[in-house]
Scaffold this motif. Structure first.
Motif, PDB file in Angstrom:
ATOM      1  N   GLU A  24      -2.487   2.777  -8.564  1.00  0.00           N
ATOM      2  CA  GLU A  24      -1.296   2.400  -7.806  1.00  0.00           C
ATOM      3  C   GLU A  24      -0.514   1.223  -8.394  1.00  0.00           C
ATOM      4  O   GLU A  24       0.662   1.069  -8.112  1.00  0.00           O
ATOM      5  N   LEU A  25      -1.172   0.392  -9.176  1.00  0.00           N
ATOM      6  CA  LEU A  25      -0.543  -0.816  -9.716  1.00  0.00           C
ATOM      7  C   LEU A  25      -0.606  -0.813 -11.242  1.00  0.00           C
ATOM      8  O   LEU A  25      -1.460  -1.468 -11.843  1.00  0.00           O
ATOM      9  N   GLY A  40      -1.197  -7.936 -10.521  1.00  0.00           N
ATOM     10  CA  GLY A  40       0.059  -7.662 -11.213  1.00  0.00           C
ATOM     11  C   GLY A  40       1.246  -7.959 -10.308  1.00  0.00           C
ATOM     12  O   GLY A  40       1.206  -8.883  -9.493  1.00  0.00           O
ATOM     13  N   LEU A  41       2.286  -7.171 -10.423  1.00  0.00           N
ATOM     14  CA  LEU A  41       3.492  -7.391  -9.624  1.00  0.00           C
ATOM     15  C   LEU A  41       3.300  -6.865  -8.204  1.00  0.00           C
ATOM     16  O   LEU A  41       2.758  -5.776  -8.005  1.00  0.00           O
ATOM     17  N   CYS A  42       3.770  -7.617  -7.229  1.00  0.00           N
ATOM     18  CA  CYS A  42       3.652  -7.225  -5.827  1.00  0.00           C
ATOM     19  C   CYS A  42       4.561  -6.028  -5.539  1.00  0.00           C
ATOM     20  O   CYS A  42       5.756  -6.077  -5.832  1.00  0.00           O
ATOM     21  N   PRO A  43       4.016  -4.964  -4.954  1.00  0.00           N
ATOM     22  CA  PRO A  43       4.841  -3.791  -4.652  1.00  0.00           C
ATOM     23  C   PRO A  43       5.636  -3.919  -3.349  1.00  0.00           C
ATOM     24  O   PRO A  43       6.390  -3.027  -2.996  1.00  0.00           O
ATOM     25  N   PHE A  44       5.504  -5.048  -2.657  1.00  0.00           N
ATOM     26  CA  PHE A  44       6.134  -5.213  -1.353  1.00  0.00           C
ATOM     27  C   PHE A  44       7.431  -6.023  -1.389  1.00  0.00           C
ATOM     28  O   PHE A  44       8.102  -6.153  -0.376  1.00  0.00           O
ATOM     29  N   ILE A  74      -7.497  -0.317   1.327  1.00  0.00           N
ATOM     30  CA  ILE A  74      -6.511   0.517   0.648  1.00  0.00           C
ATOM     31  C   ILE A  74      -5.666   1.325   1.633  1.00  0.00           C
ATOM     32  O   ILE A  74      -4.530   1.672   1.331  1.00  0.00           O
ATOM     33  N   ILE A  75      -6.202   1.607   2.796  1.00  0.00           N
ATOM     34  CA  ILE A  75      -5.423   2.328   3.810  1.00  0.00           C
ATOM     35  C   ILE A  75      -4.277   1.448   4.294  1.00  0.00           C
ATOM     36  O   ILE A  75      -3.138   1.904   4.418  1.00  0.00           O
ATOM     37  N   ALA A  76      -4.567   0.179   4.529  1.00  0.00           N
ATOM     38  CA  ALA A  76      -3.513  -0.765   4.939  1.00  0.00           C
ATOM     39  C   ALA A  76      -2.461  -0.905   3.841  1.00  0.00           C
ATOM     40  O   ALA A  76      -1.274  -1.046   4.132  1.00  0.00           O
ATOM     41  N   PHE A  77      -2.876  -0.857   2.586  1.00  0.00           N
ATOM     42  CA  PHE A  77      -1.938  -0.919   1.465  1.00  0.00           C
ATOM     43  C   PHE A  77      -0.952   0.247   1.541  1.00  0.00           C
ATOM     44  O   PHE A  77       0.263   0.053   1.450  1.00  0.00           O
ATOM     45  N   ILE A  78      -1.467   1.466   1.699  1.00  0.00           N
ATOM     46  CA  ILE A  78      -0.614   2.652   1.783  1.00  0.00           C
ATOM     47  C   ILE A  78       0.281   2.581   3.016  1.00  0.00           C
ATOM     48  O   ILE A  78       1.471   2.920   2.952  1.00  0.00           O
ATOM     49  N   GLN A  79      -0.260   2.125   4.138  1.00  0.00           N
ATOM     50  CA  GLN A  79       0.543   1.997   5.359  1.00  0.00           C
ATOM     51  C   GLN A  79       1.756   1.107   5.120  1.00  0.00           C
ATOM     52  O   GLN A  79       2.877   1.479   5.459  1.00  0.00           O
ATOM     53  N   GLN A  80       1.521  -0.076   4.556  1.00  0.00           N
ATOM     54  CA  GLN A  80       2.613  -1.030   4.358  1.00  0.00           C
ATOM     55  C   GLN A  80       3.581  -0.570   3.284  1.00  0.00           C
ATOM     56  O   GLN A  80       4.798  -0.636   3.452  1.00  0.00           O
ATOM     57  N   ARG A  81       3.058  -0.113   2.174  1.00  0.00           N
ATOM     58  CA  ARG A  81       3.934   0.264   1.066  1.00  0.00           C
ATOM     59  C   ARG A  81       4.817   1.460   1.414  1.00  0.00           C
ATOM     60  O   ARG A  81       5.993   1.498   1.077  1.00  0.00           O
ATOM     61  N   ASP A  82       4.230   2.435   2.100  1.00  0.00           N
ATOM     62  CA  ASP A  82       4.951   3.675   2.369  1.00  0.00           C
ATOM     63  C   ASP A  82       5.504   3.759   3.795  1.00  0.00           C
ATOM     64  O   ASP A  82       6.121   4.762   4.145  1.00  0.00           O
ATOM     65  N   GLY A  83       5.256   2.733   4.619  1.00  0.00           N
ATOM     66  CA  GLY A  83       5.758   2.720   5.990  1.00  0.00           C
ATOM     67  C   GLY A  83       5.142   3.809   6.855  1.00  0.00           C
ATOM     68  O   GLY A  83       5.835   4.444   7.644  1.00  0.00           O
TER      69      GLY A  83
END
Length: 99
Positions: A24-25, A40-44, A74-83
């Motif tokens: 993902e990063l 790395g770079l923040c995706p948010f 990682i579930i929280a990551f997908i939730q935030q990144r993809d709304g």
């Protein structure tokens, strides 16, 4: 509800945080060791400098010191990144990782 709990356990058992974040990063430096590492770079947010986004390669947690985005796995990551909602993020991981 039992099937949902089983899906959650399967995702957490099957997807290693190291593999997930490497996928993902793409700007994440090669991970060395475990625990908290440079992500790395923040995706948010429109990040231009590395160093402020950190990921935990054991738990999947993440934290950006610049924009304040954070989550426990990682579930929280997908939730935030993809709304997405929690169930939708879980289903997306199941579909994308072939679980």
């Amino acid at each position: 509800m039992k099937a949902f709990a089983q899906s959650l356990q399967n995702v957490k058992a099957y997807i290693c945080p190291v593999d997930f974040y490497r996928s993902e990063l793409p700007a994440m430096p090669p991970p060395r060791g475990s625990g908290w590492r440079d992500g790395g770079l923040c995706p948010f947010h429109s990040d231009k400098q590395t160093g402020s986004f950190r990921v935990n390669l054991e738990t999947g947690a993440f934290l950006c010191f610049s924009c304040g985005s954070k989550g426990g796995d990682i579930i929280a990551f997908i939730q935030q990144r993809d709304g997405l909602s929690f169930p939708d993020a879980l289903q997306k991981l199941i579909d994308e990782w072939g679980i």
